[in-house]
Design a protein around this motif. Sequence first.
Motif, PDB file in Angstrom:
ATOM      1  N   ASP A 107       0.854  -1.143  -0.093  1.00 63.25           N
ATOM      2  CA  ASP A 107       0.254   0.049  -0.271  1.00 63.25           C
ATOM      3  C   ASP A 107       0.772   1.344  -0.079  1.00 63.25           C
ATOM      4  O   ASP A 107       0.583   2.384   0.655  1.00 63.25           O
ATOM      5  CB  ASP A 107      -1.078  -0.056   1.211  1.00 63.25           C
ATOM      6  CG  ASP A 107      -0.088  -0.205   2.477  1.00 63.25           C
ATOM      7  OD1 ASP A 107       0.927  -0.494   2.527  1.00 63.25           O
ATOM      8  OD2 ASP A 107      -0.905   0.133   3.583  1.00 63.25           O
ATOM      9  N   TRP A 108       1.949   1.415  -0.633  1.00 56.48           N
ATOM     10  CA  TRP A 108       2.612   2.404  -0.921  1.00 56.48           C
ATOM     11  C   TRP A 108       2.751   2.927  -2.619  1.00 56.48           C
ATOM     12  O   TRP A 108       2.999   1.924  -3.266  1.00 56.48           O
ATOM     13  CB  TRP A 108       4.240   2.082  -0.333  1.00 56.48           C
ATOM     14  CG  TRP A 108       4.505   1.658   0.930  1.00 56.48           C
ATOM     15  CD1 TRP A 108       4.126   0.516   1.760  1.00 56.48           C
ATOM     16  CD2 TRP A 108       4.403   2.954   2.052  1.00 56.48           C
ATOM     17  NE1 TRP A 108       4.360   0.640   3.182  1.00 56.48           N
ATOM     18  CE2 TRP A 108       4.497   2.314   3.353  1.00 56.48           C
ATOM     19  CE3 TRP A 108       4.838   4.270   2.155  1.00 56.48           C
ATOM     20  CZ2 TRP A 108       4.603   2.697   4.517  1.00 56.48           C
ATOM     21  CZ3 TRP A 108       4.947   4.848   3.339  1.00 56.48           C
ATOM     22  CH2 TRP A 108       4.873   3.887   4.650  1.00 56.48           C
TER      23      TRP A 108
ATOM     24  N   GLN B 176       2.525   6.798   1.019  1.00 58.02           N
ATOM     25  CA  GLN B 176       1.615   5.786   1.214  1.00 58.02           C
ATOM     26  C   GLN B 176       0.564   6.089   0.246  1.00 58.02           C
ATOM     27  O   GLN B 176      -0.084   7.151   0.307  1.00 58.02           O
ATOM     28  CB  GLN B 176       1.181   5.902   2.857  1.00 58.02           C
ATOM     29  CG  GLN B 176       0.274   4.334   3.207  1.00 58.02           C
ATOM     30  CD  GLN B 176       0.647   4.047   4.615  1.00 58.02           C
ATOM     31  OE1 GLN B 176       1.153   4.672   5.359  1.00 58.02           O
ATOM     32  NE2 GLN B 176       0.474   2.377   4.832  1.00 58.02           N
TER      33      GLN B 176
ATOM     34  N   THR C 168      -3.274   5.917   0.239  1.00 57.34           N
ATOM     35  CA  THR C 168      -4.058   6.166   1.260  1.00 57.34           C
ATOM     36  C   THR C 168      -5.633   6.108   0.420  1.00 57.34           C
ATOM     37  O   THR C 168      -6.632   6.178   1.097  1.00 57.34           O
ATOM     38  CB  THR C 168      -3.945   7.333   2.137  1.00 57.34           C
ATOM     39  OG1 THR C 168      -3.979   8.563   1.194  1.00 57.34           O
ATOM     40  CG2 THR C 168      -3.095   7.295   3.007  1.00 57.34           C
TER      41      THR C 168
END
Lengths: 703, 256
Positions: A647-648, A655, A657
């Motif tokens: 999730d980067w 990150q 998001t």
Amino acid sequence: MNNYKLFLKFIKQKSIFVMLLVIALSAVLSLSLQKGVLLTAVHAEEAGVELPAFEEGAASGEQQQTAEGTSAAGAEGEAKAEEEEEGELEPVQYRAFFGLDSRVIVWIVSELHLMFAAFVLGVPIFAVIVEIVGFKGGDIKYDKMAKEFTKLLSAAFATTASLGGLLAFSLFGLYPEFMGHMTNVFAPTMYVYALMFFGEAFTLYGYYYSWDILKGTSAKKWFHISLGVLLNLFGTGLMFLTNSWATYMMGPSGVSMKTGRLLSLSEAFYNELWMPVNIHRLIANVCFGGFIVGAYAAVKFLGAKTKEEKAHYDWMGYVGNFIGIGALIPLPFAGYWLGREIYSASPVMGNIMMGGAFSWTFIIQAILIGMLFIGANYYLWLGMGRIKGSERYTGYIKYLNVIIFMCFAVWLTPHNLPLSGEERAMIGEQYHPFSKYFGVMAAKNAVVNLIILSTFFSFLIYRRSNKGTMVAFSEQGKVGKIGVLSGLGFCLMMLVSYAISLNFVELDAQIKGYVTPLIFALYIQSLVVCLAVFLTFKNKGKLGQFILFGVTTCIAVLYFWYYGFQVMQKANLVLRYLSVTQVSIVMSCLIMNAVIDIFMFRKAKVVGEITWGKMPVRSQYALLLLCIVIVILMGLMGFIRSGLRMDWHVYGLLQDTSQWAYTPTLSFMGRVVGLIVALFLGLVAFVFWLANLGDKKVKTEAE
Amino acid sequence: MGNKRSQYLMFWVVAAVIFLFFFLKYVSPVVFQVLMGKGHPMPTPSTLMMWYMIMGILAGLVYATTSNQKFVDFLGFLLPGQGTFLKFFLQKIFFIAFPLVVGWFVYSYSLPGAASPVELRIQHPTLPQKYEKMENPFREKDADIQRKCIEEGKVLFQTYCRPCHGSKADGNGPFANSFRLRPINFQDPGTIATVVDNYLFWRIKEGGPGLPSESTPWDSAMPAWDGDLEDEQMWKIIMGEYDTAGVMPRQREKAE
């Protein structure tokens, strides 16, 4: 006509192209010479480069940015007044396209772009080589085939560019904050990329459209070949540039990991994973291009009406397969290097890749690679049917078949087996012996080397199929002797220099002892290579080759399988050196055996001709299967490389998001990759059909 | 038509596949029992059995079609009125046995029964980011201190970990048999030797409850030791554990 006059004539005829090319090259050169544009380190403080507002970066920044991107410091008063009147324009982090999953949109578009780009970059490499072979050998059919490759290239190029544009718009539109960061870091290289694209376009079209004009004399042909080389340079440069952006996202460097502030563009560009990905992609593109060309030839073969057409496309399919498998052989080595560097960049990312969430994708990868090797060997074995004299060697096929399938079985055995509760209870421990001994890297490395050796052996018997009585090596003259000694020199240099370098590796004393067997193995292999050459000089080259194959298999497959376990247990840092030793030993066997074979059979009596076109239809379906498998493989590996970031956006720095930041399930991944494969193959078929429309018209007119 | 031997190509291919089946089903469990000194056979897992059988059948078909002549010979076995009595006999056995085998497979797979589902395991679930940069504070100390830590860690290991993981860290502790999934044998080079120190630190500290969602279905009975053990004790246990198992942790590598 001398070269100078020819050059002038060409410039006169193609002045527009030349002018544009010169302008583009000058622009690239002038930009690259300016400080901070290409590989010069850019200091953030001097350049004022700053991340878009994300947490610490925003808090620590002295130059806050407004939504319009202008410096707020100078226009503070005016801006405040305007904001009070109109309300503040919030910076956008993510957007969506009609509510669709943005990540999937970018995934599909980028993968399609990459696949077309792989084809467009891979094919010119071997098109130029085939053209040179045809030119030096004086065989027109090579030239014809190289031109046909290039015709496909020019048709695919526009699609690649369109997809590239779509990708850029998708990224900037859907992920503005992330792309803001990437632009802050890589903006100078983006301009260079755009300018190099001009170079690629001009050289590609110049190369294709000047094919018939630059024919006839040696000077013209060399000029044309030079255009092809230039095309490859631009293409490779473009790929290297974009690779640095992708690898930066996996292993960022040259930026502050707290604020995201750019510290050095050169470090961000030349990050840890950049070169391994460059090499891996370069080889993979050739492999990909080879198999696509093979499939194109297969389709044309299946639709061919005349014997001549069948013969031409049969030969083209053979060349495509040869290129594909030739590039496939070093690919596992390049992939292994990349994998190790991923471990070096982040042991956690390494674990995610091989033992964690992505471990099952590597089982799928193993199945696909196994299918490629089996398909390519199967095609070769079928091809022996069109060569008179091959009956002498077909007996080996059953042994090769058994070896390759057994290796395939080991290759796809996972370390963690899917087990039911009852099976777990019956086995009574975590690992079944099959998975315990076959599922780890030591075993995988051993069998992949054996598959490579077996595939090479298939090539050897294929090329010997129509060769009869040999001329004694001692009567071959100087060429043979120089050739074999050159091969020996190269192999010895590779083996001995690495053995010497192993004496100086920096390791703790307690594990350094594990390097000693590797040094011995390299010296033994060096002696065996010398012995093989000695026997060749004594007219016993076949015995030399046999000993070389045997010893290589004993060391690189059997011994290193066992020793790999020892090293894994006691000194895993030595695994890196063990793998390189294994590769060096196998490569020395392949190189030396190939050189001996070429010169040993140089003047051999030909017992039968190759009847091109006399191939069973199933061989063409094997070529189609190879193409589909390599496309699936590229789709899968693209997902793995990009997905490893979890999730980067930029691993450990920026990150993701958004709501799409989760790691997809295997099932979801399978469906998306399947869709990409179908779209790519459909587009390729359409583009190739378009490319051939002109030919059909010419044929109809001729009739 | 080929020579006499080649008329039996299909027979040999089928025989090889049957041999493979018997080897995997009945021979290899006993062979592994003997080789590994177990008190029970080691049955080949059903998934692996299926993969290997597919490989075997595929290998046979690939070989039988590597030339037109072979393909003709392969299919020729099914043709009537050619060859010896032996061929006639084998042919009839094949015609009877093949539908029976297929019927047996269909019957056994459709027979109602209760079995737990096959689970796709992930060996090394993803290490949370906060643990990635951690370093074992005792690994950088001088040799004497390290040795002292290892000895302390070994005592702690025997105190807290031995009941499940065993005194030799081979997964054979007194409680091991009470778990559905036995504790891992750490002496196996494919286990703790493939991960860095801090990976173990995370597993000890957070145990089964701390595993991320993507590793489900995951059945780990490992308790979370956070709160019961100090961080320093955990690092020492890790050192003692590696020493007990006789393996080394994966070490961080420098990129080349």
